[in-house]
Enzyme design. Structure first.
Site, PDB file in Angstrom:
ATOM      1  N   LYS A 208       0.833  -1.208   0.000  1.00  0.00           N
ATOM      2  CA  LYS A 208       0.000   0.000   0.000  1.00  0.00           C
ATOM      3  C   LYS A 208       0.866   1.255   0.000  1.00  0.00           C
ATOM      4  O   LYS A 208       1.539   1.545   0.981  1.00  0.00           O
ATOM      5  CB  LYS A 208      -0.928   0.044   1.218  1.00  0.00           C
ATOM      6  CG  LYS A 208      -1.988   1.153   1.031  1.00  0.00           C
ATOM      7  CD  LYS A 208      -2.747   1.479   2.286  1.00  0.00           C
ATOM      8  CE  LYS A 208      -2.073   2.513   3.137  1.00  0.00           C
ATOM      9  NZ  LYS A 208      -1.914   3.826   2.467  1.00  0.00           N
ATOM     10  N   GLY A 261       7.257   4.713   8.111  1.00  0.00           N
ATOM     11  CA  GLY A 261       6.416   5.887   8.327  1.00  0.00           C
ATOM     12  C   GLY A 261       6.697   6.483   9.688  1.00  0.00           C
ATOM     13  O   GLY A 261       7.785   6.292  10.253  1.00  0.00           O
ATOM     14  N   SER A 262       5.703   7.160  10.220  1.00  0.00           N
ATOM     15  CA  SER A 262       5.910   7.871  11.488  1.00  0.00           C
ATOM     16  C   SER A 262       5.951   6.908  12.674  1.00  0.00           C
ATOM     17  O   SER A 262       5.359   5.822  12.628  1.00  0.00           O
ATOM     18  CB  SER A 262       4.774   8.874  11.694  1.00  0.00           C
ATOM     19  OG  SER A 262       3.540   8.190  11.754  1.00  0.00           O
ATOM     20  N   VAL A 265       2.343   6.150  14.012  1.00  0.00           N
ATOM     21  CA  VAL A 265       1.606   5.085  13.310  1.00  0.00           C
ATOM     22  C   VAL A 265       2.309   3.742  13.511  1.00  0.00           C
ATOM     23  O   VAL A 265       1.655   2.709  13.641  1.00  0.00           O
ATOM     24  CB  VAL A 265       1.436   5.444  11.811  1.00  0.00           C
ATOM     25  CG1 VAL A 265       0.841   4.276  11.034  1.00  0.00           C
ATOM     26  CG2 VAL A 265       0.558   6.672  11.656  1.00  0.00           C
ATOM     27  N   GLU A 414       9.962  15.338  15.568  1.00  0.00           N
ATOM     28  CA  GLU A 414      10.294  15.211  14.147  1.00  0.00           C
ATOM     29  C   GLU A 414       9.406  16.147  13.345  1.00  0.00           C
ATOM     30  O   GLU A 414       8.184  16.081  13.431  1.00  0.00           O
ATOM     31  CB  GLU A 414      10.087  13.766  13.677  1.00  0.00           C
ATOM     32  CG  GLU A 414      10.486  13.597  12.228  1.00  0.00           C
ATOM     33  CD  GLU A 414      10.363  12.167  11.725  1.00  0.00           C
ATOM     34  OE1 GLU A 414       9.330  11.539  11.983  1.00  0.00           O
ATOM     35  OE2 GLU A 414      11.308  11.697  11.059  1.00  0.00           O
TER      36      GLU A 414
END
Ligand code: ADP
Length: 510
Positions: A208, A261-262, A265, A414
């Site tokens: 994805k 990603g972060s 998440v 961040e």
């Protein structure tokens, strides 16, 4: 907050975007997801818009997958893994397919670079030199691993069966169906970092891309099909994180989740994945320090520190977003860094004279400018930038924040944008303490030619990668990943193959 400076803003808005014919043709094709070797819409019929960040205009519409579509993709991947053509291939077949895919990316490099630029905002030159070139190299490197996956032979010491001989060995087997969720900063390259080792190891994938930048992954899926990968080997689903992404993580038919990603998440994914004990690898956020020692050449260090943060507009997990400079040279250094930042020319990615494009989205621009505002409120000095130029597009001027101190949000969090916070240190102990004073631990760089000192510092830095006199270097052969809350596991090299294999012990009594 707006500024217009003709010297540092390549004229935007006075010309329409230069889109190559092949990209125009790609954009004009209806966008479908690639599931089980077929091009399909979302079962719900829903779709969402994709924007050009340089203009804010809609450039495509892609299917919005939900749990039903994910179930379909996972079943296709499971079938390919266990019963389809993929299951019958030998390692050398997988090697050849990966190599063929790399060749197709090479043959379509210009088109892919232009798609990436249009979707993400980065310049075409950068997409060509970094994203596309690195994707080709990565596939070629990983293709070789398909034929080099090994176990070990071992000798048990068990004495409990009189007269028996024991033989034991280990096997590395594909972990199975892998769910791969990637971010928007290097859309094509992140997709390749995920699928290449998974396929080399014999897994099948449900990939994805980020909702902000789904286009290059869909073009990649076309090339996967053209390369001749069996149906269901790679499935590309487009959709939002909370729906499509979460459905991948929750699906009981997925054996492993690989996520970039972060950190926020990553934690949600990690918790959800534990429900079915999926294997997980997480490549998450960072607040990587750039450590400028007293002996560093200030001009060079400032120029390279600018590269460390402004590369890809600071939208890089390893971005050198904190610079720690010896007290004595702090002001001189900040001045040089600000000069380097001010010289960067902004513009839409398709312009040859643009050095930095827009950020990926309006939300990201707001977030980044919010951090600059917080720095002002907290008493730091905004030395340059901190503003969005006038006109269309999600541009933010490269920003240098001096006199940053622990506790300020620009130091602690961040930002994922072109904003660097410069802090002072008075001695080595303080520098190390500040460098490690973060929940992150992805990377760090040391700028010095004092070898003894550098060797002394390396073991004290809590980070997955330490560069010396460089920053943001990545290689397919070198392990990559984070300490602390920057992630779990290491990608690239042999480690990546370990991420996509289960280790089976066989013990035979003869
Ligand atoms: P960023 O903050 O850089 O946008 P995110 O971590 O939000 O990055 O997103 C990276 C990827 O994770 C994207 O593909 C996004 O769709 C996906 N994602 C976001 N939230 C979730 C979630 N709850 N579950 C699974 N995937 C998610």
């Amino acid at each position: 907050m707006a500024e217009s400076d003709p010297k540092t803003m390549a004229a935007a808005g006075d010309e329409s975007p230069q889109i190559p014919a092949s990209v125009r043709a790609f954009l004009d094709r209806p966008k479908r997801m690639f599931i089980g070797g077929e091009w399909v819409e979302a079962v719900s019929g829903r779709s969402f818009d994709v924007f050009d960040p340089a203009t804010g205009e809609v450039i495509a519409e892609v299917p919005a997958a939900d749990a039903t579509d994910i179930d379909r993709a996972v079943k296709a991947a499971r079938h390919a893994l266990e019963a389809g053509e993929w299951a019958k291939l030998v390692p050398a077949d997988r090697e050849r397919l990966l190599w063929r895919l790399s060749g197709l990316i090479e043959a379509n490099a210009e088109e892919l670079a232009a798609i990436e630029s249009l979707d993400n905002g980065k310049t075409v030159g950068m997409a060509r030199m970094v994203d596309v070139a690195a994707a080709i190299d990565y596939l070629r490197y990983m293709s070789g691993w398909a034929t080099k996956i090994e176990g070990a032979t071992l000798t048990p010491s068990f004495k409990g069966i009189p007269g028996a001989r024991h033989v034991a060995w280990t096997l590395r087997e594909p972990v199975g169906v892998v769910g791969q969720i990637v971010p928007w900063n290097f859309p094509l390259l992140m997709a390749v970092w995920k699928i290449a080792p998974a396929l080399a190891a014999g897994c099948t994938s449900v990939l994805k891309p980020a909702e902000e930048t789904p286009l290059s992954a869909l073009r990649l899926a076309e090339l996967v099909e053209e390369a001749g990968f069996p149906a269901g080997t790679v499935n590309v689903v487009t959709g939002f994180g909370e729906t499509a992404g979460a459905a991948i993580v929750e699906h009981p038919g997925v054996d492993k989740i690989a996520f970039t990603g972060s950190t926020e998440v990553g934690k949600i994914i990690g918790r959800a994945a534990m429900e079915t004990m999926k294997r997980i690898s997480l490549e998450l956020g960072g607040k990587s320090p750039v450590l400028v020692l007293e002996d560093a050449d200030l001009d060079q260090a400032a120029a390279r520190a600018a590269g460390a943060i402004f590369f890809n507009h600071g939208q890089v997990c390893t971005a050198g977003s904190r610079v720690l400079v010896a007290d004595a040279v702090h002001d001189d250094f900040v001045e040089r860094l600000a000069k380097a930042a001010e010289a960067i020319r902004l513009g839409p990615g398709w312009r040859d004279d643009a050095e930095m494009g827009p950020l990926v989205s309006e939300a990201q621009r707001k977030r980044v400018l919010g951090y600059v505002e917080s720095a002002r409120e907290e008493g730091a000095r905004v030395c340059c930038g901190g503003v969005a130029p006038e006109g269309a597009g999600y541009f933010v001027r490269p920003t240098v924040i001096g006199d940053a101190r622990p506790g300020m949000r620009v130091v602690e969090e961040e930002i994922f944008g072109p904003v660097v916070a410069v802090q002072r240190f008075s001695d080595e102990e303080e520098m190390i303490r500040l460098a490690n004073a973060t929940p992150y631990g992805l990377a760090a760089s040391i700028w010095s030619n004092d070898l003894r000192r550098v060797h002394r510092l390396i073991p004290r830095i809590k980070a997955g990668t330490v560069w010396v006199n460089a920053h943001n270097l990545v290689d397919p052969a070198l392990p990559f990943g984070g300490y602390k809350q920057s992630g779990l596991g290491r990608e690239h090299g042999r480690e990546a193959i370990h991420l996509y294999t289960e280790l089976k012990t066989v013990w035979m009594v003869v």
